[in-house]
Design a protein around this motif. Structure first.
Motif, PDB file in Angstrom:
ATOM      1  N   ASN A   1      37.464  -2.187  10.675  1.00 41.08           N
ATOM      2  CA  ASN A   1      36.376  -1.328  10.791  1.00 41.08           C
ATOM      3  C   ASN A   1      35.012  -1.694  11.170  1.00 41.08           C
ATOM      4  OD1 ASN A   1      38.068   0.952  10.192  1.00 41.08           O
ATOM      5  ND2 ASN A   1      37.932   0.832   8.009  1.00 41.08           N
TER       6      ASN A   1
ATOM      7  N   THR B   1      31.488   0.216  12.996  1.00 42.40           N
ATOM      8  CA  THR B   1      31.649   1.712  13.136  1.00 42.40           C
ATOM      9  C   THR B   1      30.474   2.209  13.141  1.00 42.40           C
ATOM     10  OG1 THR B   1      34.073   1.308  12.143  1.00 42.40           O
ATOM     11  CG2 THR B   1      32.703   3.473  11.903  1.00 42.40           C
TER      12      THR B   1
ATOM     13  N   GLN C   1      32.091   7.586  10.306  1.00 38.43           N
ATOM     14  CA  GLN C   1      33.460   7.451   9.622  1.00 38.43           C
ATOM     15  C   GLN C   1      34.339   6.527  10.260  1.00 38.43           C
ATOM     16  OE1 GLN C   1      34.277  11.827   8.319  1.00 38.43           O
ATOM     17  NE2 GLN C   1      35.231  10.325   6.660  1.00 38.43           N
ATOM     18  N   PRO C   2      34.871   5.338   9.696  1.00 37.40           N
ATOM     19  CA  PRO C   2      36.112   4.528  10.224  1.00 37.40           C
ATOM     20  C   PRO C   2      37.347   5.376  10.503  1.00 37.40           C
ATOM     21  CG  PRO C   2      35.447   3.609   8.100  1.00 37.40           C
ATOM     22  CD  PRO C   2      34.306   4.806   8.469  1.00 37.40           C
ATOM     23  N   GLU C   3      37.877   4.676  11.505  1.00 39.20           N
ATOM     24  CA  GLU C   3      39.445   5.134  11.780  1.00 39.20           C
ATOM     25  C   GLU C   3      40.426   4.350  10.715  1.00 39.20           C
ATOM     26  OE1 GLU C   3      40.157   7.091  14.081  1.00 39.20           O
ATOM     27  OE2 GLU C   3      38.087   7.456  14.941  1.00 39.20           O
ATOM     28  N   HIS C   4      40.273   3.209  10.055  1.00 39.88           N
ATOM     29  CA  HIS C   4      41.230   2.644   9.272  1.00 39.88           C
ATOM     30  C   HIS C   4      40.937   2.829   7.754  1.00 39.88           C
ATOM     31  CE1 HIS C   4      42.608   0.932  12.909  1.00 39.88           C
ATOM     32  NE2 HIS C   4      41.524   0.706  13.280  1.00 39.88           N
TER      33      HIS C   4
ATOM     34  N   PRO D   1      37.105   6.153   5.261  1.00 39.89           N
ATOM     35  CA  PRO D   1      37.795   6.398   6.354  1.00 39.89           C
ATOM     36  C   PRO D   1      37.979   7.871   6.551  1.00 39.89           C
ATOM     37  CG  PRO D   1      38.462   4.506   5.162  1.00 39.89           C
ATOM     38  CD  PRO D   1      37.445   5.252   4.127  1.00 39.89           C
TER      39      PRO D   1
ATOM     40  N   ASP E   1      28.253  -7.565  11.030  1.00 45.91           N
ATOM     41  CA  ASP E   1      28.631  -6.247  11.327  1.00 45.91           C
ATOM     42  C   ASP E   1      27.440  -5.208  10.947  1.00 45.91           C
ATOM     43  OD1 ASP E   1      30.430  -3.916  11.165  1.00 45.91           O
ATOM     44  OD2 ASP E   1      30.974  -4.044   9.048  1.00 45.91           O
TER      45      ASP E   1
ATOM     46  N   ARG F   1      27.019  -0.859  10.462  1.00 47.10           N
ATOM     47  CA  ARG F   1      27.586   0.552  10.254  1.00 47.10           C
ATOM     48  C   ARG F   1      26.656   1.460   9.752  1.00 47.10           C
ATOM     49  NH1 ARG F   1      29.406  -3.659   6.944  1.00 47.10           N
ATOM     50  NH2 ARG F   1      28.466  -3.649   4.719  1.00 47.10           N
TER      51      ARG F   1
END
Length: 436
Positions: A181, A184, A187-190, A228, A364, A366
């Motif tokens: 993720n 991102t 909201q993340p996909e995983h 997620p 990262d 986010r």
């Protein structure tokens, strides 16, 4: 006897006391988006104090309300007595809370709100004849304040390791900070499937032993971990299926931080209780609250009317000056459209943050609403040191950020404008590219 200004008497919370007292960072005044230091420097507040000054600093309506109230009614007991503003504020909070969350129990902080919600959950099940439901479920890397219940359901090891066995009968769900993720926006996909671990805990302990699950919709203090897609919905589904209460800790996400009154609104998931504090009074006066469903509240309203229904509360529950601050804060949010503000500027915020992904040591980025995190690669053998150096360097740049581990976390006041986005981005780029 120590001199009054030698700094030694104050044992500072969550601070490197020796480092601070060797080179103090003193704030002496504030207005809107800025602090001012004892040396007269202006510091842009990119953290809303400690996630709490959502409407900006020293806002006139709030200041005036506090001044009036402290001169009119400084204190009133909340045990078997009341004052009008406590009831008015509770009605206003119920009106902006998700539908069905209609009752407000006052506390003085986010930590106390969590303790209160956990105790209400246990007492609720006992009132319903299910006294065996005593187990509480938190989440790894969760932060729920610093009292014993909060650090027990919390999952940040440094907040737990020095304080013994803690509250018994607590278990934890896995966190949702997954490598896939990274980078991102929103909201993340995983990771929605991680909510299914609650079914494993139900199978392990028995649903009939579990009172409540508590999670932050967006985990803030651990470094901004986002839910997620589908994750919160799945938690709600499983808790409802097994008669387990779901508590959202919205101490950080409440009052406009994610572009809605509460994260429950943003994500379309209604829990059984919401804990809040911080933005409730814009950080002006300590105050917190638990907003509970009518089903929970009404379960206690049985037996003779002269008896106390819940043996819990605080000397300062619903204190008059805090209530005045809360009412003026809600007025400020409404009049300036601040509950919607984070949604309106979310793309600008995201563009600024993700524009820093090419800086040194960044692994990262986010964000969601007006919350963001920049995660740094730790120094080998010296975890947290790189981010702490960024914090110190940013302050010298005239920018206040917050760090947790090797993560820079930011949550600026909701009144932020483009010039502030630009300044934050430019300052952070200089700071990050200068780090060892």
């Amino acid at each position: 006897m120590n001199a009054p200004n030698d700094l030694s008497a104050f044992w500072m919370p969550f601070s490197a006391n020796r480092q601070f007292k060797a080179a103090p960072r003193m704030l002496t005044s504030a207005a809107d988006m800025y602090y001012r230091t004892d040396t007269g420097r202006e510091v842009l507040d990119a953290t809303a104090g400690l996630w709490c000054v959502n409407a900006g600093h020293c806002r006139p309506k709030i200041v005036e309300a506090v001044q009036r109230q402290v001169a009119e009614l400084d204190y009133a007991p909340a045990f078997q007595m009341g004052h009008p503003k406590a009831f008015e504020l509770a009605s206003r909070l119920a009106a902006i809370a998700p539908q069905g969350l209609d009752h407000v129990f006052y506390t003085n902080s986010g930590s106390e709100s969590v303790e209160t919600a956990l105790k209400i959950a246990l007492a609720y099940h006992k009132a319903k004849g299910q006294g065996d439901r005593t187990r509480l479920i938190g989440r790894e890397r969760g932060y729920h304040g610093v009292n014993f219940g909060g650090i027990s359901v919390g999952g940040i090891v440094n907040n737990r390791r020095a304080f013994g066995p803690l509250v018994p009968g607590v278990d934890h769900l896995p966190h949702t900070h997954l490598p896939q993720n990274a980078w991102t926006r929103g909201q993340p996909e995983h990771g929605a499937n991680l909510a299914d671990d609650l079914e494993r805990l139900v199978a392990l302990h028995g649903a009939e032993t579990i009172a409540a699950v508590i999670v932050e919709p967006v985990a803030g203090s651990t470094g901004v971990i986002l839910p997620p897609k589908g994750y919160l919905e799945r938690l709600r589904e499983i808790t409802r299926k097994h008669g387990i209460l779901l508590i959202f800790d919205e101490v950080i996400t409440g009052f406009g931080r994610v572009g809605a009154p509460f994260a429950a609104d943003r994500f379309g998931v209604t829990p059984d209780m919401i804990t809040c504090a911080k933005g409730l009074t814009n950080g002006t006066i300590p105050m917190g609250a638990v907003i509970a469903s009518s089903e929970i509240h009404d379960a206690f309203m049985n037996g003779p009317e002269h008896l106390i229904e819940l043996f819990h509360g605080y000397t300062y529950s619903g204190a008059p000056v805090a209530c005045a601050a809360g009412l003026a804060t809600l007025d400020t949010y409404r009049e300036e459209g601040l509950f919607e503000r984070a949604h309106e500027v979310e793309e600008q915020w995201a563009n600024m943050l993700h524009g820093l992904r090419d800086c040194r040591h960044v692994i990262d980025v986010r964000n969601i609403g007006l919350i963001g995190a920049i995660e740094l690669e730790p120094m080998e053998g010296q975890p947290t040191k790189r981010a702490f150096q960024a914090f110190l360097d940013a302050f010298e740049e005239g920018l206040m950020i917050r760090t947790t581990g090797d993560i820079i976390a930011m949550s600026p006041p909701l009144i932020i404008g483009q010039e502030h986005f630009d300044r934050i981005g430019e300052s952070l780029r200089r700071v990050l590219n200068a780090l060892d």
